[in-house]
Design a protein around this motif. Structure first.
Motif, PDB file in Angstrom:
ATOM      1  N   ASN A  14       0.886  -0.682   0.417  1.00 37.41           N
ATOM      2  CA  ASN A  14      -0.167   0.055  -0.143  1.00 37.41           C
ATOM      3  C   ASN A  14       0.787   1.249   0.348  1.00 37.41           C
ATOM      4  O   ASN A  14       0.554   2.334  -0.593  1.00 37.41           O
ATOM      5  CB  ASN A  14      -0.965   0.000   1.896  1.00 37.41           C
ATOM      6  CG  ASN A  14      -2.037  -0.677   0.910  1.00 37.41           C
ATOM      7  OD1 ASN A  14      -2.749  -1.791   0.203  1.00 37.41           O
ATOM      8  ND2 ASN A  14      -2.338  -1.088   2.105  1.00 37.41           N
ATOM      9  N   GLN A  36       2.890   1.610  -3.525  1.00 40.22           N
ATOM     10  CA  GLN A  36       1.106   2.028  -4.239  1.00 40.22           C
ATOM     11  C   GLN A  36       0.952   3.508  -4.180  1.00 40.22           C
ATOM     12  O   GLN A  36       0.684   4.326  -5.360  1.00 40.22           O
ATOM     13  CB  GLN A  36       0.076   1.029  -4.528  1.00 40.22           C
ATOM     14  CG  GLN A  36       0.837  -0.375  -4.784  1.00 40.22           C
ATOM     15  CD  GLN A  36      -0.742  -1.354  -4.702  1.00 40.22           C
ATOM     16  OE1 GLN A  36      -1.961  -0.975  -3.551  1.00 40.22           O
ATOM     17  NE2 GLN A  36      -0.727  -2.429  -5.630  1.00 40.22           N
ATOM     18  N   ALA A  37       0.969   3.776  -2.936  1.00 33.30           N
ATOM     19  CA  ALA A  37      -0.038   4.804  -2.212  1.00 33.30           C
ATOM     20  C   ALA A  37       1.656   6.316  -3.055  1.00 33.30           C
ATOM     21  O   ALA A  37       1.030   7.860  -3.623  1.00 33.30           O
ATOM     22  CB  ALA A  37       0.186   5.580  -1.295  1.00 33.30           C
ATOM     23  N   ARG A  64       0.140   7.100  -6.010  1.00 31.17           N
ATOM     24  CA  ARG A  64      -0.715   7.081  -7.031  1.00 31.17           C
ATOM     25  C   ARG A  64      -0.779   8.273  -8.190  1.00 31.17           C
ATOM     26  O   ARG A  64      -2.282   8.209  -8.884  1.00 31.17           O
ATOM     27  CB  ARG A  64      -1.665   7.464  -5.877  1.00 31.17           C
ATOM     28  CG  ARG A  64      -3.397   7.963  -5.603  1.00 31.17           C
ATOM     29  CD  ARG A  64      -3.901   6.074  -6.002  1.00 31.17           C
ATOM     30  NE  ARG A  64      -3.843   5.477  -5.050  1.00 31.17           N
ATOM     31  CZ  ARG A  64      -3.727   3.572  -4.987  1.00 31.17           C
ATOM     32  NH1 ARG A  64      -4.237   3.831  -6.339  1.00 31.17           N
ATOM     33  NH2 ARG A  64      -3.296   3.261  -3.963  1.00 31.17           N
ATOM     34  N   GLU A  65      -0.047  10.022  -7.635  1.00 34.14           N
ATOM     35  CA  GLU A  65      -1.219  10.562  -8.886  1.00 34.14           C
ATOM     36  C   GLU A  65      -0.932   9.966 -10.323  1.00 34.14           C
ATOM     37  O   GLU A  65      -1.193  10.610 -11.128  1.00 34.14           O
ATOM     38  CB  GLU A  65      -0.354  11.745  -8.482  1.00 34.14           C
ATOM     39  CG  GLU A  65      -0.123  12.899  -8.556  1.00 34.14           C
ATOM     40  CD  GLU A  65       0.821  14.274  -8.061  1.00 34.14           C
ATOM     41  OE1 GLU A  65       1.243  13.973  -7.162  1.00 34.14           O
ATOM     42  OE2 GLU A  65       0.860  15.213  -9.425  1.00 34.14           O
ATOM     43  N   ILE A 106      -0.567   7.226 -11.144  1.00 37.22           N
ATOM     44  CA  ILE A 106      -2.101   6.167 -11.958  1.00 37.22           C
ATOM     45  C   ILE A 106      -3.490   7.031 -12.142  1.00 37.22           C
ATOM     46  O   ILE A 106      -4.314   7.505 -13.174  1.00 37.22           O
ATOM     47  CB  ILE A 106      -1.831   5.810 -11.010  1.00 37.22           C
ATOM     48  CG1 ILE A 106      -0.728   4.490 -10.384  1.00 37.22           C
ATOM     49  CG2 ILE A 106      -3.610   4.183 -11.319  1.00 37.22           C
ATOM     50  CD1 ILE A 106      -1.223   4.039  -9.549  1.00 37.22           C
ATOM     51  N   ASP A 107      -3.685   8.157 -11.181  1.00 40.96           N
ATOM     52  CA  ASP A 107      -5.248   9.376 -11.766  1.00 40.96           C
ATOM     53  C   ASP A 107      -4.739   9.844 -12.434  1.00 40.96           C
ATOM     54  O   ASP A 107      -5.739  10.158 -13.037  1.00 40.96           O
ATOM     55  CB  ASP A 107      -5.370   9.917 -10.354  1.00 40.96           C
ATOM     56  CG  ASP A 107      -5.189   9.064  -9.192  1.00 40.96           C
ATOM     57  OD1 ASP A 107      -5.408   8.043  -8.882  1.00 40.96           O
ATOM     58  OD2 ASP A 107      -5.164   9.673  -7.958  1.00 40.96           O
TER      59      ASP A 107
END
Lengths: 459, 384
Positions: free
Chosen positions: A288, A291-292, A295-296, A298-299
């Motif tokens: 996590n 991945q976090a 994240r930006e 991915i978004d």
């Protein structure tokens, strides 16, 4: 002279373990890379430090060069006998002397293979592991540390030379010395707080001494292991992505790779992120965090994690991975060599583009990639070129591509790692004169007869 | 030279030197000599250099070639798919090229000469080939279910004869229907082929096939994994189509019919996988099944087992030629030390060559008081 040399070496190690025969002189004259052959007069295989010491004394007496060699897998020709003499094949010195599970270090003889230590730890200390390089498992411990190797725990622990805790070395004079804590206490836990004499022998291409024993850091061996692959299309994003991922301080190893094969990988920039945990809960927590951290991207739909079915994950978690060796068969010709340039992370986009341009210019089969060293402190960016050993023109093409890559890496601000003899000269050409002058003075002091792997780190 | 087109493709990465778990060196000739030249990759590059006339053939080069025990470790662990399937074939072709060039070590020449003259490597007359059966009530083959094939070592070597007698005794106790053919059969030729003397192998095989076909043999039990390999994999192409079994494969499924005394002490046994039963033919279980069926036996495993097993050093004709020679790091000596490290009281062999090699190694290592080498049927017979 050669007969006398062989006879006298035979008295030291036993006649079975010395040869001046054509077969050994031929095979030890080259490694699997592109450097031209340079044959030794003799190959000798000592069994212990005392025998190494006696060989060095004999070489001094006869003024014969000596070249220490581990598995001979450096690819850049560092174990060729450029001025003849004796190649000392260290692989009979392959004993694991001690494992300290509490302070997490192992003491091994220099010729111990990476695979042998891995197997030993798995059997006797399954809670511990060492950082395996991507070299084949027959690669030796001393050889890899002495070239500043890196491996599967290099985000966690840095270069393998950073994991070194001490050494026993036979100097060019024949003296035996120790570096690190073992020189004072007899225990091999650290190089500090003493003057760091290990630096006299790491990165010198065997020109300052022969490492007969070394201490190496061990790390927790996690019960649960996983790998994520993050994929981007824009090389300019890579430094920041690497920075964010390493910022979590979760990964054990991070290896970006860019390759035209397999077809699904072409044009994309991948980062393999290996991490482990003692529990499944901890593993999920670490996943996590990783991945976090990105994240930006991915978004924004400009990068993302590659879905990996479990069988494929197993392949990426295989240590060492035979895929690197298999690259040599890409042209059905048994050859590849690479420039691995140490450089700052921010040079990733330049290095990537330079690699593509060189591959196109020289029409060579290529694979590009990197290993992140430390928590994003630097990287070893590699430009690998496969060639067909049976095709002289193909070998020349790869050799020219490697030469151009060394030039490009230096121009970018990187430094070719375990550099071939010509690349060493390129490095020296850019080196601070005071640094090179000090290197020469150190060598002259340690090796007044100039017998240690001559031809390396010279103008 | 056949397969010469692959020689340059070897990268010399060295996976071939090790077992899959990397425990230690697992190539017998490299283990014994330690020069890169004696490794599979070294052989590949040297052969290429020889064909390119960069180095001449020599006695040492011949020693490098003929010290290959054809154990198959390199094939099993080479990193290159497909390419690896041809590794041993290339080495055997290289030996054949050396034979053609007349560059042959003396022991290899003597071995081949004896086989050529006598049909066996002991130089014995076939008229005495039934001696190993003296005192046993074993029928000559006529229409039994199986033919028992005793091979060279079982027929002529004193220790091999003991093993052959033990195996046929156990086959009888297990109620297996079999007979033997003695005077008419030659060496199976497996190691002749591994040495690169293909024409002689074919001559031996064709003679044997004629005898076997004339006797209408359908099913064969072999004593030696080497015979098993030749008869199962090489004879069909020469007209010898049989159902071939190693004796452990027949006995593994007949063990439930045996009654054990239950009086023998508890014992720890490590099983040594023979290369020509294991890596070459992927049977790692039959002998273990036999041993597991015996009360009082605990099987322990050496670090190198099954596809990672260390060869005894007797393959590729080395049992007879001894090109690998002795020394502290001969594979048989390393193997018995490994068995001791595994805590075994007995090292079990399912091949007469392995048994002899390992027994010699126990003596050389002065381990007689710590570990015994026994053939699998001997262990079982002792507990009936």
């Amino acid at each position: 002279m050669t007969t006398d040399l062989i006879n006298r070496l035979g008295k030291i190690v036993g006649p079975r373990f010395v040869s001046g025969e054509a077969e050994e002189r031929y095979l030890y004259s080259m490694d699997p890379g592109t450097m031209p052959a340079a044959a030794p007069d003799a190959v000798v295989m000592p069994a212990n430090t005392k025998e190494v010491q006696q060989i060095v004394a004999l070489a001094n007496e006869l003024n014969v060069p000596i070249v220490p060699m581990g598995a001979g897998l450096v690819l850049s020709g560092l174990t060729r006998a450029l001025k003849g003499g004796i190649i000392i094949d260290m692989k009979r010195m392959n004993h694991i002397i001690e494992v300290n599970p509490q302070s997490r270090y192992a003491v091994v003889e220099g010729g111990t293979s990476q695979g042998m230590l891995k197997a030993y730890l798995k059997k006797h200390h399954p809670q511990l592991k060492h950082s395996m390089p991507d070299a084949p498992p027959i690669a030796t411990m001393a050889g890899n540390v002495c070239i500043h190797g890196s491996g599967h725990l290099s985000v966690l622990g840095g270069s393998h030379s950073d994991m070194l805790t001490g050494m026993e070395v036979v100097l060019p004079s024949g003296e035996i010395i120790r570096t690190g804590s073992c020189s004072v206490s007899g225990e091999w836990f650290a190089r500090s707080p003493l003057p760091d004499l290990s630096g006299l022998f790491v990165g010198w291409a065997g020109t300052t001494g022969i490492v007969t024993k070394l201490g190496i850091k061990l790390f927790p061996n996690y019960k649960h292991n996983d790998v994520l692959i993050f994929v981007a299309e824009d090389a300019d994003l890579m430094p920041e992505i690497i920075s964010r991922l390493t910022n979590t301080q979760v990964a054990e190893d991070m290896t970006p790779w860019m390759s035209p094969k397999p077809a699904w990988a072409k044009g994309f920039l991948h980062i393999n992120i290996a991490y482990g945990a003692h529990t499944k809960k901890e593993l999920t927590f670490k996943r996590n965090l990783l991945q976090a951290s990105v994240r930006e991207y991915i978004d924004q739909k400009i990068a993302g994690f590659l879905p990996l079915p479990p069988p494929q994950k197993g392949r990426f978690l295989e240590i060492p991975s035979p895929d690197l060796a298999r690259f040599a068969d890409l042209r059905k010709g048994g050859g590849f060599e690479y420039v691995g340039a140490m450089m700052a992370i921010e040079h990733f986009p330049e290095a990537y583009r330079a690699g593509l341009a060189i591959a196109e210019k020289f029409n060579v089969s290529y694979s590009l990639g990197a290993r992140i060293i430390g928590a994003g402190h630097c990287m070893m960016f590699f430009f690998a070129y496969a060639f067909n050993r049976a095709d002289a023109e193909d070998v020349k093409r790869a050799s020219d591509a490697l030469d151009a890559t060394n030039t490009a890496a230096l121009k970018i601000g990187g430094i070719p790692w375990k550099a071939e003899q010509p690349a060493q000269k390129q490095i020296i050409g850019k080196m601070d004169p005071g640094t090179f002058s000090l290197m020469n003075r150190i060598r002259a002091t340690l090796d007044p007869n100039g017998i240690m792997n001559p031809g390396n780190w010279e103008i | 030279m056949e397969h010469e087109e692959i020689l340059h493709r070897c990268f010399r990465c060295g996976y071939c030197k090790l077992p899959g778990n990397y425990t230690d060196i697992n190539c017998p000739s490299y283990l014994s000599f330690r020069f890169e030249t004696y490794s599979p990759g070294g052989r590949m590059w040297l052969l290429r250099a020889w064909l390119d006339k960069k180095i001449p053939a020599s006695d040492r080069f011949a020693e490098i070639m003929f010290s290959c025990a054809t154990c198959g470790n390199c094939v099993e662990h080479c990193a290159f798919p497909e390419f690896r399937d041809r590794l041993l074939l290339a080495f055997i072709a290289g030996k054949e090229a050396f034979l053609d060039a007349g560059q042959v070590p003396g022991p290899v020449r003597d071995y081949l000469t004896k086989i050529q003259l006598h049909g066996n490597p002991y130089g014995k007359s076939v008229k005495k080939s039934a001696q190993w059966l003296d005192g046993l009530d074993v029928a000559v083959f006529f229409d039994q279910e199986y033919l028992f094939f005793a091979d060279d070592v079982g027929t002529w070597d004193p220790r091999g004869q003991e093993i052959a007698r033990s195996v046929v005794t156990l086959l009888q106790k297990a109620g297996i229907s079999f007979g033997v053919i003695t005077e008419a059969l030659n060496s199976d030729g497996n190691d002749v082929k591994a040495i690169g003397e293909t024409p002689l192998f074919e001559e031996l095989a064709e003679k044997n096939i004629k005898v076997l076909n004339d006797k209408n043999v359908k099913k064969i039990i072999t004593l030696s994994p080497h015979s098993f390999n030749a008869l199962k994999n090489d004879y069909p192409a020469l007209g010898g189509q049989y159902q071939v079994f190693h004796y452990t494969q027949v006995l593994a499924f007949a063990m439930q019919g045996l009654k054990f005394s239950g009086k023998e002490p508890e014992v720890k046994i490590a099983y040594h996988d023979p290369c020509y039963l294991g890596r070459h033919n992927t049977d790692y279980e039959s002998a273990r099944m036999m041993l597991r069926s015996v009360p009082g036996i605990t099987l322990v495993e050496m670090d190198r087992n099954r596809k990672n097993a260390l060869c005894c050093g007797g393959g590729g004709g080395n049992f007879f030629t001894d090109i690998l020679s002795g020394g502290d790091d001969s594979s048989a000596r390393v193997r018995v030390r490994e068995a001791v490290d595994a805590g075994a009281d007995i090292l079990a062999a399912a091949c007469p060559m392995c048994a002899v090699m390992l027994e010699d190694a126990v003596k050389a290592e002065n381990l007689d008081d710590i570990i015994q080498v026994k053939e699998v049927s001997e262990i079982v017979n002792q507990r009936l």
